[in-house]
Design a protein around this motif. Structure first.
Motif, short mmCIF file in Angstrom:
data_model
loop_
_atom_site.label_atom_id
_atom_site.label_comp_id
_atom_site.label_asym_id
_atom_site.label_seq_id
_atom_site.Cartn_x
_atom_site.Cartn_y
_atom_site.Cartn_z
N ARG A 195 43.96 130.45 64.14
CA ARG A 195 45.08 130.39 63.21
C ARG A 195 45.31 128.97 62.69
O ARG A 195 45.58 128.74 61.53
N ARG A 196 45.21 128.02 63.59
CA ARG A 196 45.56 126.66 63.21
C ARG A 196 44.41 125.94 62.54
O ARG A 196 44.61 125.19 61.60
N PHE A 197 43.19 126.11 63.05
CA PHE A 197 42.07 125.33 62.57
C PHE A 197 41.00 126.13 61.85
O PHE A 197 40.14 125.57 61.20
N GLY A 198 41.02 127.43 62.00
CA GLY A 198 39.91 128.21 61.48
C GLY A 198 40.07 128.60 60.02
O GLY A 198 41.10 128.38 59.41
N GLY A 199 39.06 129.24 59.49
CA GLY A 199 39.08 129.64 58.08
C GLY A 199 39.93 130.87 57.85
O GLY A 199 40.52 131.06 56.80
N TYR A 200 40.03 131.75 58.81
CA TYR A 200 40.82 132.97 58.66
C TYR A 200 42.28 132.69 58.97
O TYR A 200 42.59 131.88 59.84
N PRO A 201 43.19 133.35 58.28
CA PRO A 201 44.60 133.17 58.61
C PRO A 201 44.98 133.80 59.95
O PRO A 201 45.88 133.33 60.63
N GLU A 202 44.28 134.87 60.34
CA GLU A 202 44.67 135.57 61.56
C GLU A 202 43.51 135.58 62.53
O GLU A 202 42.36 135.76 62.14
N GLY A 203 43.77 135.40 63.80
CA GLY A 203 42.69 135.28 64.76
C GLY A 203 42.71 136.28 65.89
O GLY A 203 41.82 136.27 66.73
N VAL A 204 43.70 137.16 65.92
CA VAL A 204 43.86 138.03 67.10
C VAL A 204 42.64 138.93 67.31
O VAL A 204 42.10 139.04 68.42
N SER A 205 42.16 139.59 66.25
CA SER A 205 41.05 140.53 66.40
C SER A 205 39.81 139.82 66.95
O SER A 205 39.19 140.29 67.90
N PHE A 206 39.49 138.68 66.34
CA PHE A 206 38.29 137.99 66.80
C PHE A 206 38.45 137.48 68.22
O PHE A 206 37.53 137.55 69.04
N ALA A 207 39.65 136.97 68.51
CA ALA A 207 39.89 136.44 69.86
C ALA A 207 39.67 137.53 70.91
O ALA A 207 39.00 137.33 71.92
N ILE A 208 40.24 138.71 70.66
CA ILE A 208 40.11 139.78 71.65
C ILE A 208 38.65 140.21 71.77
O ILE A 208 38.15 140.43 72.88
N LEU A 209 37.94 140.30 70.66
CA LEU A 209 36.54 140.72 70.75
C LEU A 209 35.71 139.71 71.51
O LEU A 209 34.85 140.07 72.32
N ILE A 210 35.97 138.43 71.27
CA ILE A 210 35.22 137.41 72.01
C ILE A 210 35.51 137.52 73.51
O ILE A 210 34.60 137.49 74.35
N MET A 211 36.77 137.70 73.85
CA MET A 211 37.11 137.79 75.28
C MET A 211 36.62 139.10 75.88
O MET A 211 36.33 139.16 77.07
N ASN A 212 36.51 140.17 75.07
CA ASN A 212 35.89 141.40 75.58
C ASN A 212 34.49 141.11 76.10
O ASN A 212 34.07 141.61 77.14
N GLY A 213 33.76 140.30 75.36
CA GLY A 213 32.41 139.96 75.79
C GLY A 213 32.42 139.19 77.10
O GLY A 213 31.50 139.30 77.90
N ALA A 214 33.47 138.40 77.30
CA ALA A 214 33.54 137.59 78.52
C ALA A 214 34.10 138.34 79.71
O ALA A 214 34.06 137.84 80.83
N ALA A 215 34.65 139.54 79.49
CA ALA A 215 35.34 140.26 80.58
C ALA A 215 34.47 140.49 81.81
O ALA A 215 34.94 140.26 82.93
N PRO A 216 33.21 140.95 81.68
CA PRO A 216 32.42 141.13 82.91
C PRO A 216 32.24 139.83 83.68
O PRO A 216 32.27 139.81 84.91
N LEU A 217 32.08 138.73 82.94
CA LEU A 217 31.93 137.45 83.62
C LEU A 217 33.21 137.08 84.37
O LEU A 217 33.18 136.63 85.52
N LEU A 218 34.36 137.32 83.75
CA LEU A 218 35.63 137.03 84.41
C LEU A 218 35.79 137.88 85.66
O LEU A 218 36.32 137.43 86.67
N ASP A 219 35.30 139.13 85.59
CA ASP A 219 35.35 139.98 86.77
C ASP A 219 34.53 139.38 87.91
O ASP A 219 34.96 139.34 89.06
N ARG A 220 33.35 138.92 87.60
CA ARG A 220 32.49 138.33 88.62
C ARG A 220 33.11 137.07 89.21
O ARG A 220 32.98 136.80 90.40
N LEU A 221 33.79 136.30 88.35
CA LEU A 221 34.37 135.05 88.84
C LEU A 221 35.58 135.28 89.72
O LEU A 221 35.97 134.41 90.49
N THR A 222 36.22 136.45 89.58
CA THR A 222 37.49 136.66 90.29
C THR A 222 37.40 137.80 91.30
O THR A 222 38.38 138.48 91.55
#
Lengths: 456, 277, 333
Positions: free
Chosen positions: C293-320
């Motif tokens: 939102r603050r620095f990127g080209g798109y005005p809204e970032g929620v969708s992309f943020a969630i999709l990126i973190m979806n990809g990281a979810a299995p890794l977060l599971d392993r770490l915790t």
């Protein structure tokens, strides 16, 4: 004597519907000994008992009919007087086939007295009393059935500083221990004191869940004059509060190490019924030949707490309770969370059978292999802090080494994960599959790489 | 230079450079491998079933050439291929007789009843552990297909009536199903023997008859019929030892119809083995 | 064939446990649909027929698409667990009211077939299906997906877009607080109603979110930490440079933050299973949302943020992975 609340938290746990109100207020009724009893040879953990009678022998009440089959085993005694009809294949309450000694009851109740009671137990050596407990064939009556004489005789290196008496009875539906505490508190208390003497004076903690206020009052009254070493601990009602590892964590804040025993952290847990059995053996000279069984469930016409002889069949107890309204639901030995479903009602009652549940089809849960939706409820519910969902997915994929890394061998098979799973996955079956496969892999590795003996 | 030309030159040049590097590596970093390894890999059936005890055909070929493993561990191997492998390694080998698997139970859900409704994971090991899956006969086939799932060629069918049946035409004799069955019902037998006794229940006759309508009741009529040649008793169960082929008349002799005919017709005569060089 | 039994009414033989709490996937999905009722009501109230049209198209295409895909893949029917309906509804609430129906249908099909069924169905997908559908539409039809035209608005730009264009030109937009008063943003009225169907009324979404929390369908970790992280970062930047940053409450009251935090990031399948994992997931979503939102080209970032973190979810599971009872460390040696 102090009354405390459990000082430590237990991880996980669930709060199922208890359905205890049906039988909690019903006094124990004695089942008239049936015409035929089938005493199972495997009603405890360890090696099966070995029969020492033959077909046609006459036996008396309490007579030794089978001796221990190994160092971790127990003896068995006849609950009735009569003739040995056969030594044949039967089925244990766990579903495994086992030998049973079938005895025809002649109704005469001729006693046989194999034990030398020691009412003045406080002046006896612990080894004498342990021998008495062994001769009485006492095993853990809370469900696991570990031979008591082995448990109360730990190696000298493992000092027991706390004896925990398990009056929690956390399984839904079951009220056998509850009624025992209300009706025979003195027997339980004297049994506890005998065990304390055998273990050379550890602290005593009697743990009871707070859904049994009358049992708490009854035991409190009987233990009122005890010294400060003894405490009655009131536990929050949750399942599986009464599981050994969880009890030790809640009362003492210690964790039994993975693969270890309670004696590794200086604790020892015994069920209240076992304590009463120790009293009967040591003070009255009666071997273990009967126990209280809660017969309940939506299909039972007149649910009750029944004092039944070992070897009576499930059908005998069910008939005593008015029979079933219909068949075709589920017949369970034990409680609904960890009990074993039965094929039919001909199973004999063993020393570890605390309940017979007849549930109708509507009450029974159906599990199906839906995919795991990763909701995380099982992770919140697991009292051992495992990741049941991840383990079950690994088992389905056949990745058994991964399940070992996820500590599946520590699963106590309590059923909390399956109870909360919205996808109705058969979680406990996956855990058992994982454990069985890992044990098979370990056995194979041992065969291929036998331990190399050290050079002299 | 226009940008597109620059791009072509750069990418093309990088490709040529990589190709040169690969050529140099192929020449100077070449790992010598005995050509026999590849030849033997091609001669082996290629099913990668693991029946030989090695991790696939290429692994077994490597073991033969580099570690001197015996050449006749591969049961599915064709006779001609085995002789060729033996010739390459300079040893003698006699083609073993083709073996096929047989499930020694004929008690499907109709013939061998279940006493309770099993609801659980459809896995033979899991069902066996849960009070025998409700099947009255504790030694018979549960029919949930553990054997069928491990078969690399799909030779085992588990029927709708919950019984596992091996198709001898497709079976390559690798033995994976033998290890998969929790009740140890599957056995590898010579393919030329076509008459089998399909029962593994060791209970007394009366008990067996209550559990299953095609179970062995130990009447011993079969043993008398063949004069003890090829069948013997183990407790209350008649067991075929596959030393001599059994006659077809057994199919009618057994009152419980335990005997069935399954199997391939006799194989063609083997070519003579070459002598050592 | 029906298996014959030795008894007319045999006992059921199955392993323990023999009772169940009574929850089901279908039940959980039903709760989500109920929780979305306030947001749907606001959408229909503000946008009338457009909202009805889009919701109908998305839900029906999602359900029929999933059924068709399962049939084509020779798998058992799964639409009865209501997850396809929920995906369809969530996608519809993420679309601008003027979007042509055929685009909505395409997005719905992509969400259910490509982002979900191709992976194996419910439980096997890595990315949130509704968000995948929305992002595919956004990238394929950027103009249609960013054209807003609610009936009583004076301007046509969402608050975030207006701020980003003006700031890119060098100065904060004039009279921003007059054009987008906070109350309007929170309730979704007038200029505050600019945005996709479901995201405009934070009040309605909060109502639904609290319902889900009360019914124990979702935990507090993800929504509160997601929103909290954005609030924290917004406050920090606003404190450092008020001229070039939106006030924190405005950040919270605009864009798809509430919809994303309560309904999209909390999707079970695509978020971690462990509690610490979920917390890290939520914080990650918040950080990435704010950065876009603050620095990127798109005005809204929620969708992309969630999709990126979806990809990281299995890794977060392993770490915790939690420390099992009786073990000294988190994973066994």
């Amino acid at each position: 004597m102090k009354v405390l609340r459990a000082p430590f938290q237990v991880r996980g746990t669930i709060h199922p519907h208890y359905h205890k109100g049906v039988t909690a207020g019903r006094p124990i009724e004695t089942l008239p000994p049936p015409t035929i009893v089938q005493v199972p040879m495997l009603q405890h953990l360890g090696a099966p008992s070995k029969p020492i009678v033959n077909k046609g022998d006459k036996v008396g009440v309490g007579q030794l009919i089978a001796e221990a089959g190994g160092p971790i085993s127990a003896s068995a005694h006849s609950p009735v007087s009569g003739t040995v009809r056969a030594i044949t294949e039967g089925v244990a309450a766990t579903g495994r086939p086992t030998l049973v000694i079938e005895i025809e009851n002649d109704g005469l109740n001729t006693p046989a007295s194999p034990l030398q009671p020691k009412p003045e137990w406080s002046s006896q050596e612990p080894s004498t009393l342990i021998g008495l407990v062994a001769a009485a064939g006492i095993v853990g009556m809370g469900g696991a059935g570990f031979p008591t004489h082995v448990k109360i005789n730990p190696p000298p290196a493992k000092r027991i500083d706390t004896l925990i008496i398990n009056g929690a009875e956390c399984e839904p539906y079951l009220t056998a221990d509850h009624r025992l505490m209300i009706e025979r508190p003195e027997a339980i208390w004297e049994g506890i004191r005998i065990l304390r003497h055998i273990l050379r004076g550890p602290h005593i903690r009697l743990a009871i869940e707070d859904n049994k206020p009358d049992a708490i009052r009854a035991m409190e009254k009987v233990m009122a004059s005890a010294d400060d070493d003894v405490a009655l601990v009131v536990l929050p009602t949750a399942y599986p509060m009464g599981a050994e590892k969880q009890l030790i964590a809640a009362l003492l804040g210690r964790e039994v190490p993975s693969g270890g025993l309670p004696s590794d952290v200086g604790a020892l847990v015994e069920n209240v019924a076992t304590c009463a059995a120790v009293f009967e053996a040591v003070v009255q000279g009666h071997p273990l030949t009967r126990r209280v069984v809660t017969v309940t469930g939506s299909l039972v016409r007149r649910p009750a707490n029944v004092l039944a002889p070992i070897g009576a069949r499930f059908s005998d107890l069910i008939e005593f309770c008015g029979g079933l309204q219909e068949t075709g639901g589920k017949l369970i030995c034990g409680g609904p969370m960890m009990g074993v479903a039965q094929v039919d009602a001909s199973t004999p009652v063993g020393k570890t059978v605390s309940g017979i549940l007849a549930l109708s089809r509507q009450d029974v849960a159906v599990y199906e292999t839906h995919a795991c939706i990763a909701c995380g409820r099982c992770v919140r519910a697991c009292p051992m802090s495992l990741l049941p969902c991840t383990i079950s997915v690994a088992v389905e994929a056949g990745q058994f080494e991964e399940t070992e890394r996820l500590a599946v061998m520590d699963c106590i098979e309590c059923g909390c994960c399956a109870y909360v799973c919205p996808a109705h996955r058969p979680m406990v079956q996956f855990m058992r599959q994982g454990k069985a496969q890992i044990q098979a892999i370990r056995r194979l590795k041992q065969q291929q790489n036998p331990p190399v003996p050290r050079s002299p | 230079m226009p940008p597109i030309l620059a791009a072509i030159v750069v990418i093309g040049g990088a490709g040529v450079a990589c190709a040169l590097l690969l050529a140099i590596a192929a020449r100077y970093l070449h790992v010598f491998e005995d050509p026999r390894v590849e030849a033997i890999t091609n001669l082996l059936p290629g099913a990668n079933c693991g029946g030989c005890g090695y991790a696939g055909c290429a692994d077994y070929a490597r073991a033969i050439v580099e570690k001197g493993a015996p050449v006749n561990l591969c049961r599915p191997c064709a006779a001609a291929a085995l002789l060729e492998i033996a010739r390459l390694m300079g040893v003698e080998a006699k083609p073993a007789e083709k073996m096929v698997a047989i499930v020694r139970c004929n008690g499907d859900a109709v013939r061998s009843r279940r006493a309770a409704l099993y609801h659980g994971v459809a896995d033979c090991v899991a069902a066996d552990f849960t009070s025998g899956g409700g099947k009255i006969c504790r030694e018979g086939c549960l029919g949930y297909g553990n054997c069928a799932r491990v078969c690399p060629v799909g030779a085992i069918v588990f029927t709708e009536s919950l019984l596992a049946v091996v198709s001898p035409e497709r079976c390559i004799g690798c033995g994976l199903c033998v290890k998969a069955c929790p009740r140890h019902l599957i056995r590898l037998v010579p393919a030329s023997h076509t008459i089998h006794l399909l029962c593994s229940n060791r209970e007394r006759g009366l008990v067996t008859r209550k559990a299953c309508s095609v179970g062995c009741i130990a009447c011993q009529k079969c043993i008398k019929h063949v004069n003890g040649q090829g069948i013997h008793m183990e407790g209350y169960l008649a067991v075929v030892d596959y030393t001599v082929p059994l006659p077809e008349s057994l199919l009618d002799v057994c009152p419980q119809h335990c005997f069935v005919r399954r199997g391939l017709p006799a194989p063609p005569p083997q070519p003579a083995a070459p002598s050592a060089p | 064939m029906t298996i014959p039994y030795s008894d007319d009414r045999p006992w059921i033989l199955s392993p323990s446990p023999h009772v169940h709490e009574g929850s089901s996937v279908r039940g959980l999905m039903r709760e989500v649909l109920i929780a979305l009722v306030p947001a749907v009501a606001v959408a229909v109230f503000r946008n009338g027929l457009d909202a009805v049209r889009l919701i109908f198209v998305c839900v029906s295409v999602a359900v029929l698409g999933e059924a068709a895909a399962r049939f084509a893949m020779r798998r058992t029917l799964s639409v009865q667990d209501l997850s396809a309906a929920v995906t369809g509804l969530l996608l519809a609430l993420n679309l601008p009211p003027g979007l042509p129906s055929w685009m909505a249908a395409l997005g719905s099909l992509v969400a259910v077939v490509i982002a979900k069924q191709v992976f194996g169905g419910l439980g096997y997908n890595i990315f949130n299906p509704a968000l995948v559908g929305r992002v595919v539409l956004l990238i394929s039809f950027p103009v249609a997906m960013t054209t807003w035209a609610p009936p009583d608005a004076v301007t046509t730009a969402t608050p975030l877009a207006a701020w980003k264009t003006a700031w890119a030109a060098g100065a904060p937009p004039p009279a921003f607080a007059d054009i987008y008063p906070l109350r309007d943003l929170f309730l979704g009225l007038r200029n505050g109603g600019l945005g996709s169907l479901g995201e405009v009324s934070e009040a309605a979404l909060l109502l639904g979110g609290l319902y889900l929390l009360a019914r124990r369908v979702i935990g507090w970790e993800i929504p509160f930490l997601f929103i909290g992280t954005v609030a924290l970062l917004a406050s920090l930047f606003y404190a450092l440079d008020p001229a070039r940053n939106l006030p924190p409450l405005t950040h919270l009251a605009t864009g798809g933050l509430f919809l994303g935090a309560f309904f999209m990031a909390t999707d079970y399948v695509t978020s971690p299973v462990t509690r610490p994992g979920q917390m890290l997931f939520a914080i990650g979503c918040g950080v990435i949302t704010f950065i876009i939102r603050r620095f990127g080209g798109y005005p809204e970032g929620v969708s992309f943020a969630i999709l990126i973190m979806n990809g990281a979810a299995p890794l977060l599971d392993r770490l915790t992975i939690p420390r099992p009872y009786g073990h000294r460390r988190r994973t066994s040696s």
